[in-house]
Design a protein around this motif. Structure first.
Motif, mmCIF file in Angstrom:
data_model
loop_
_atom_site.group_PDB
_atom_site.id
_atom_site.type_symbol
_atom_site.label_atom_id
_atom_site.label_comp_id
_atom_site.label_asym_id
_atom_site.label_seq_id
_atom_site.Cartn_x
_atom_site.Cartn_y
_atom_site.Cartn_z
ATOM 1 N N ALA A 98 0.775 -1.032 -0.203
ATOM 2 C CA ALA A 98 -0.025 -0.221 0.170
ATOM 3 C C ALA A 98 0.670 1.137 0.200
ATOM 4 N N ARG A 99 2.387 1.056 0.192
ATOM 5 C CA ARG A 99 3.050 2.909 0.465
ATOM 6 C C ARG A 99 2.945 2.996 -0.983
ATOM 7 N N SER A 100 3.145 3.711 -1.116
ATOM 8 C CA SER A 100 3.010 4.696 -2.598
ATOM 9 C C SER A 100 4.473 4.808 -2.683
ATOM 10 N N PHE A 101 4.913 5.337 -4.023
ATOM 11 C CA PHE A 101 6.761 5.625 -4.489
ATOM 12 C C PHE A 101 6.621 6.629 -4.047
ATOM 13 N N TRP A 102 5.778 7.629 -4.018
ATOM 14 C CA TRP A 102 5.502 8.828 -3.152
ATOM 15 C C TRP A 102 5.843 9.468 -2.859
ATOM 16 N N ASP A 103 5.585 8.577 -2.039
ATOM 17 C CA ASP A 103 6.133 8.132 0.023
ATOM 18 C C ASP A 103 7.768 8.441 0.432
ATOM 19 N N VAL A 104 8.553 8.476 -0.751
ATOM 20 C CA VAL A 104 9.946 7.783 -0.114
ATOM 21 C C VAL A 104 10.710 8.590 -0.953
ATOM 22 N N ARG A 105 11.979 9.346 0.475
ATOM 23 C CA ARG A 105 12.574 9.421 -0.362
ATOM 24 C C ARG A 105 13.972 9.228 -0.929
ATOM 25 N N PHE A 163 12.061 -3.448 -10.789
ATOM 26 C CA PHE A 163 10.790 -4.362 -11.650
ATOM 27 C C PHE A 163 11.247 -5.515 -12.075
ATOM 28 N N GLY A 164 9.513 -6.496 -11.389
ATOM 29 C CA GLY A 164 9.466 -8.006 -11.888
ATOM 30 C C GLY A 164 8.796 -7.817 -13.677
ATOM 31 N N LEU A 177 0.704 -1.583 -13.858
ATOM 32 C CA LEU A 177 0.569 -0.401 -15.226
ATOM 33 C C LEU A 177 1.825 -1.244 -16.130
ATOM 34 N N ASN A 178 1.845 -1.175 -17.394
ATOM 35 C CA ASN A 178 3.570 -1.440 -18.087
ATOM 36 C C ASN A 178 4.205 -1.537 -18.057
ATOM 37 N N LEU A 179 5.428 -1.902 -18.189
ATOM 38 C CA LEU A 179 6.428 -2.324 -17.271
ATOM 39 C C LEU A 179 7.033 -1.465 -17.418
ATOM 40 N N SER A 180 7.008 -1.030 -19.214
ATOM 41 C CA SER A 180 8.259 0.133 -19.510
ATOM 42 C C SER A 180 7.355 1.644 -18.774
ATOM 43 N N THR A 181 6.739 1.974 -18.909
ATOM 44 C CA THR A 181 5.269 2.697 -18.531
ATOM 45 C C THR A 181 6.320 2.987 -16.466
ATOM 46 N N ALA A 182 5.778 2.350 -16.230
ATOM 47 C CA ALA A 182 6.268 2.448 -15.043
ATOM 48 C C ALA A 182 7.475 2.275 -14.133
ATOM 49 N N ALA A 183 8.660 1.612 -15.278
ATOM 50 C CA ALA A 183 9.950 1.975 -14.887
ATOM 51 C C ALA A 183 10.277 3.674 -15.352
ATOM 52 N N GLY A 184 9.683 4.243 -16.614
ATOM 53 C CA GLY A 184 9.456 5.721 -16.379
ATOM 54 C C GLY A 184 8.813 6.477 -15.549
ATOM 55 N N ILE A 185 8.147 5.970 -14.827
ATOM 56 C CA ILE A 185 7.569 6.573 -13.993
ATOM 57 C C ILE A 185 8.666 6.723 -12.416
ATOM 58 N N ALA A 186 8.794 6.102 -12.359
ATOM 59 C CA ALA A 186 9.562 5.644 -10.819
ATOM 60 C C ALA A 186 11.149 6.812 -11.561
ATOM 61 N N CYS A 187 12.238 6.286 -12.661
ATOM 62 C CA CYS A 187 12.562 7.232 -12.626
ATOM 63 C C CYS A 187 12.765 8.262 -12.588
ATOM 64 N N PHE A 188 11.698 8.720 -13.025
ATOM 65 C CA PHE A 188 11.508 9.979 -13.430
ATOM 66 C C PHE A 188 11.158 11.301 -12.446
ATOM 67 N N GLU A 189 10.567 10.091 -11.430
ATOM 68 C CA GLU A 189 10.316 10.731 -9.699
ATOM 69 C C GLU A 189 11.520 10.486 -8.819
ATOM 70 N N ALA A 190 13.070 9.558 -9.124
ATOM 71 C CA ALA A 190 14.111 9.700 -8.395
ATOM 72 C C ALA A 190 14.601 10.822 -8.909
ATOM 73 N N LEU A 191 14.587 10.818 -10.134
ATOM 74 C CA LEU A 191 15.209 11.993 -10.913
ATOM 75 C C LEU A 191 14.856 13.362 -10.567
ATOM 76 N N ARG A 192 13.688 13.732 -10.149
ATOM 77 C CA ARG A 192 13.254 14.708 -9.942
ATOM 78 C C ARG A 192 13.246 15.029 -8.163
ATOM 79 N N GLN A 193 13.535 13.802 -7.475
ATOM 80 C CA GLN A 193 13.819 14.408 -6.457
ATOM 81 C C GLN A 193 15.746 14.758 -5.810
ATOM 82 N N TRP A 194 16.295 14.079 -6.905
ATOM 83 C CA TRP A 194 18.058 14.555 -7.016
ATOM 84 C C TRP A 194 17.769 15.694 -7.422
#
Length: 95
Positions: A28-35, A44-45, A77-94
């Motif tokens: 249930a933990r959202s990827f937005w709640d992580v630093r 990703f699987g 979500l589609n794997l490539s879409t999920a990976a893109g979303i996650a990577c951009f959130e990490a990059l946004r935080q950095w």
């Protein structure tokens, strides 16, 4: 970029991330709640089976995150879409 023969080789590598985040629908933990920190790794699987059991056991519950979406009837979500979303959130935080 580093290629590894398998999961144990990846984990033993001096290039392995310091901390891993497993993206899964089984939390249930959202990827937005992580630093995200420099040196973190995003895991990703595959779309049909998800991550391998050894990977999920090693990473554990505390490092699992999900990408929420509006329709709870969607499996994931589609794997490539999920990976893109996650990577951009990490990059946004950095930045």
């Amino acid at each position: 970029m580093h290629e590894h023969a398998d999961w144990p080789a990846f984990r033993a590598s001096p290039h392995a991330p310091k901390r891993l985040w497993l993206f899964t629908t089984k939390t249930a933990r959202s990827f937005w709640d992580v630093r995200y920190l420099d040196g973190d790794g995003l895991v990703f699987g595959n779309e049909g089976e998800g991550p391998r059991p050894g990977c999920t056991r090693e990473i554990g519950d505390a490092q699992r995150v999900t990408i929420p979406h509006a329709n709870p009837d969607l499996r994931s979500l589609n794997l490539s879409t999920a990976a893109g979303i996650a990577c951009f959130e990490a990059l946004r935080q950095w930045r």
